[in-house]
Scaffold this motif. Structure first.
Motif, PDB file in Angstrom:
ATOM      1  N   THR A 129      -1.907 -24.129  36.811  1.00 43.21           N
ATOM      2  CA  THR A 129      -2.108 -25.153  37.407  1.00 43.21           C
ATOM      3  C   THR A 129      -3.142 -26.119  37.007  1.00 43.21           C
ATOM      4  O   THR A 129      -3.897 -25.688  36.400  1.00 43.21           O
ATOM      5  CB  THR A 129      -2.042 -24.709  39.028  1.00 43.21           C
ATOM      6  OG1 THR A 129      -2.054 -25.949  39.843  1.00 43.21           O
ATOM      7  CG2 THR A 129      -3.255 -23.980  39.267  1.00 43.21           C
TER       8      THR A 129
ATOM      9  N   GLN B 263      -1.839 -31.578  39.098  1.00 38.87           N
ATOM     10  CA  GLN B 263      -0.715 -31.039  40.046  1.00 38.87           C
ATOM     11  C   GLN B 263      -0.907 -31.062  41.424  1.00 38.87           C
ATOM     12  O   GLN B 263      -0.211 -31.157  42.331  1.00 38.87           O
ATOM     13  CB  GLN B 263      -0.474 -29.600  39.311  1.00 38.87           C
ATOM     14  CG  GLN B 263       0.490 -29.886  38.171  1.00 38.87           C
ATOM     15  CD  GLN B 263      -0.500 -30.484  36.781  1.00 38.87           C
ATOM     16  OE1 GLN B 263      -1.544 -30.165  36.853  1.00 38.87           O
ATOM     17  NE2 GLN B 263       0.188 -31.420  36.256  1.00 38.87           N
ATOM     18  N   VAL B 264      -2.299 -30.394  41.940  1.00 36.96           N
ATOM     19  CA  VAL B 264      -2.510 -30.343  43.316  1.00 36.96           C
ATOM     20  C   VAL B 264      -2.715 -31.696  43.914  1.00 36.96           C
ATOM     21  O   VAL B 264      -3.255 -31.908  45.369  1.00 36.96           O
ATOM     22  CB  VAL B 264      -3.509 -29.390  43.565  1.00 36.96           C
ATOM     23  CG1 VAL B 264      -3.362 -28.172  43.204  1.00 36.96           C
ATOM     24  CG2 VAL B 264      -5.018 -29.773  42.956  1.00 36.96           C
TER      25      VAL B 264
ATOM     26  N   ARG C 201       2.632 -33.645  39.817  1.00 35.19           N
ATOM     27  CA  ARG C 201       3.428 -32.504  39.161  1.00 35.19           C
ATOM     28  C   ARG C 201       4.802 -32.914  38.921  1.00 35.19           C
ATOM     29  O   ARG C 201       5.486 -33.474  39.326  1.00 35.19           O
ATOM     30  CB  ARG C 201       3.215 -31.094  39.955  1.00 35.19           C
ATOM     31  CG  ARG C 201       3.916 -31.094  41.379  1.00 35.19           C
ATOM     32  CD  ARG C 201       4.288 -29.739  41.983  1.00 35.19           C
ATOM     33  NE  ARG C 201       5.347 -29.076  40.976  1.00 35.19           N
ATOM     34  CZ  ARG C 201       5.652 -27.690  41.206  1.00 35.19           C
ATOM     35  NH1 ARG C 201       4.947 -27.093  42.051  1.00 35.19           N
ATOM     36  NH2 ARG C 201       6.666 -27.228  40.354  1.00 35.19           N
TER      37      ARG C 201
ATOM     38  N   THR D  57      -3.057 -24.828  45.122  1.00 34.14           N
ATOM     39  CA  THR D  57      -1.557 -24.651  44.568  1.00 34.14           C
ATOM     40  C   THR D  57      -0.770 -23.331  45.571  1.00 34.14           C
ATOM     41  O   THR D  57       0.325 -23.660  45.753  1.00 34.14           O
ATOM     42  CB  THR D  57      -1.885 -23.839  43.311  1.00 34.14           C
ATOM     43  OG1 THR D  57      -2.517 -24.702  42.469  1.00 34.14           O
ATOM     44  CG2 THR D  57      -0.449 -23.470  42.549  1.00 34.14           C
TER      45      THR D  57
ATOM     46  N   SER E 144       7.661 -21.996  42.692  1.00 37.13           N
ATOM     47  CA  SER E 144       6.747 -21.859  41.478  1.00 37.13           C
ATOM     48  C   SER E 144       6.705 -20.594  40.950  1.00 37.13           C
ATOM     49  O   SER E 144       5.944 -20.074  40.208  1.00 37.13           O
ATOM     50  CB  SER E 144       5.236 -22.094  41.648  1.00 37.13           C
ATOM     51  OG  SER E 144       5.247 -23.940  42.196  1.00 37.13           O
TER      52      SER E 144
END
Length: 451
Positions: free
Chosen positions: A395, A399-400, A404, A439, A346
């Motif tokens: 983020t 996504q977490v 994602r 993240t 990332s």
């Protein structure tokens, strides 16, 4: 009726005020000294503490309040208390109080208050579970899937202190009349009534409301399948006219907006100065050595209020005409070798902290999509546009939570939207911190869809 049996706040709220103010003033005497100034300080801080705690609802904690909400309230009150104390010594500048002592005092006081608050919260849970105290007698009126879920909740979560006395059916052969329900409620000292909206006609609803008001019973409604009842409604008055809004967005409040923006600025400056300042030249050399083209890649995306902005990344693909049209897929030949590494970790997203500093994005929020994809999802996915009520993020909660990367099916984007809407309706700084740490953990661990 303030000390009615089973009420959480009857005794505890006044006692909480007294305990907290006692801690504030005892430690003020120990840290900052006594004298005439101490008396002035006591009067000023007592008034300011009560006012600020009412503004941010510091003592609005109920049996169903989550621990993360308490932590969020403590953080807000700590910031407010810091301002109060420094405001006092700023006004009485002749006192010449050491700033370090003031900061130490504030954090000591708020640490003790926080510990007491959280201890009471968990002790009450144990008290309800083990000793059966601080309970509230409740009944459920109506029968459907949601009332069944509520029954299970009451029966399986004794720590919340709800004792389900009886459930009543309003339809079919086993139905019970409202008069019989009212008689049962009056006879058995019921504290709260939970009624299904879908099982009540307008006439029955009016009778139930009238009975509850006249007999000092708390009445709460369970939503049926109608869309509007599934939303987080915000109730307010225009003069004397009651008005419902479809949702309340915490980040629209001035204090929360200030906290959110301050967090974004601090985080973005930390990353830009502490990481990008030395990482950019190194990655720039590697990116340039492998393929021709710019170090940075910019792409138009939709942000707050659907406005377009340029989103920055480290370039991870060979320059190609379809970069703004097609999403990256697993094994995508457009990705360079350096690109695979920076996408997996990332690192390619780090230049977006420049977007955060500029104000186009936040550290945490709904992920922005390519403009072409945004138009497509807006037409196809219900509530997709709600995400644009707040700034997009580097983020996000979605996504977490496992959503994602590549959108392989409509299910992926639908679930993203659900998490994004939950985030914007339930935002807190604690939630942002939790998402940021998750993240970082995911980036170090490596994610399956990070390609």
């Amino acid at each position: 009726m303030i000390f009615k049996k089973g009420r959480y706040s009857g005794f505890l709220r006044p006692i909480s005020y007294l305990i907290d103010l006692a801690v504030i003033h005892i430690f003020a005497y120990l840290f900052l000294g006594g004298g005439t100034e101490f008396l002035n300080y006591t009067i000023f801080v007592t008034i300011a503490w009560i006012v600020t705690s009412l503004i941010i609802n510091f003592y609005e904690i109920y049996r169903y309040t989550k621990a993360i909400k308490i932590i969020s309230l403590v953080f807000k009150q700590t910031m407010m208390f810091m301002l109060i104390v420094f405001a006092f010594y700023g006004y009485y500048f002749s006192l010449k109080q050491d700033a370090g002592a003031v900061v130490k005092y504030v954090f000591t006081v708020m640490g003790i208050i926080s510990a007491i608050k959280i201890a009471i919260y968990y002790l009450l849970k144990k008290y309800r579970t083990l000793l059966g105290g601080n309970n509230r007698n409740v009944v459920i009126v109506g029968l459907n899937e949601k009332t069944k879920e509520l029954e299970h909740f009451f029966n399986d979560n004794s720590e919340y202190g709800y004792r389900l006395m009886k459930s009543f059916i309003l339809k079919g052969d086993k139905k019970t009349s409202l008069d019989a329900i009212f008689a049962y409620i009056s006879k058995n000292e019921i504290d709260e009534i939970y009624a299904s909206v879908g099982d009540l006609s307008e006439e029955k609803m009016a009778k139930l409301i009238e009975f509850s008001d006249n007999n000092l019973k708390i009445l709460k409604f369970l939503p049926d399948n109608k869309e509007i009842y599934g939303k987080r409604l915000d109730f307010t008055y225009y003069g004397y006219l009651p008005v419902l809004s479809l949702r309340k967005i915490p980040m629209d409040e001035p204090l929360n907006k200030f906290i959110k923006r301050s967090f974004d600025i601090v985080m973005s400056l930390f990353v830009i100065v502490g990481i990008l300042s030395w990482l950019t030249p190194l990655l720039g050399i590697l990116i340039k050595l492998e393929s021709k083209g710019p170090v940075f890649f910019k792409q138009r995306r939709n942000g707050l209020d659907y406005k377009e902005f340029y989103c920055y990344k480290f370039r991870s693909m060979k320059p190609n005409p379809t970069a703004d049209l097609h999403q990256v897929k697993k094994g995508d030949e457009r990705i360079t070798r350096v690109g695979k590494i920076i996408r997996k970790t990332s690192m390619d997203e780090l230049p977006q902290f420049i977007n955060v500093l500029k104000g186009d994005m936040s550290v945490v929020g709904p992920r922005p999509h390519m403009v072409s994809h945004t138009h497509m999802y807006a037409e196809r996915i219900d509530k997709f546009m709600v995400r644009h009520f707040i700034k997009p993020g580097i983020t996000g909660l979605a996504q977490v939570s496992g959503y994602r990367g590549e959108v392989e099916s409509d299910k992926d984007i639908i679930n993203r939207v659900k998490y994004d809407i939950y985030y914007l309706e339930n935002w807190s700084l604690i939630m942002d911190l939790k998402v940021v740490f998750q993240t970082i953990y995911n980036a170090i661990k490596g994610e399956e869809k990070a390609y």
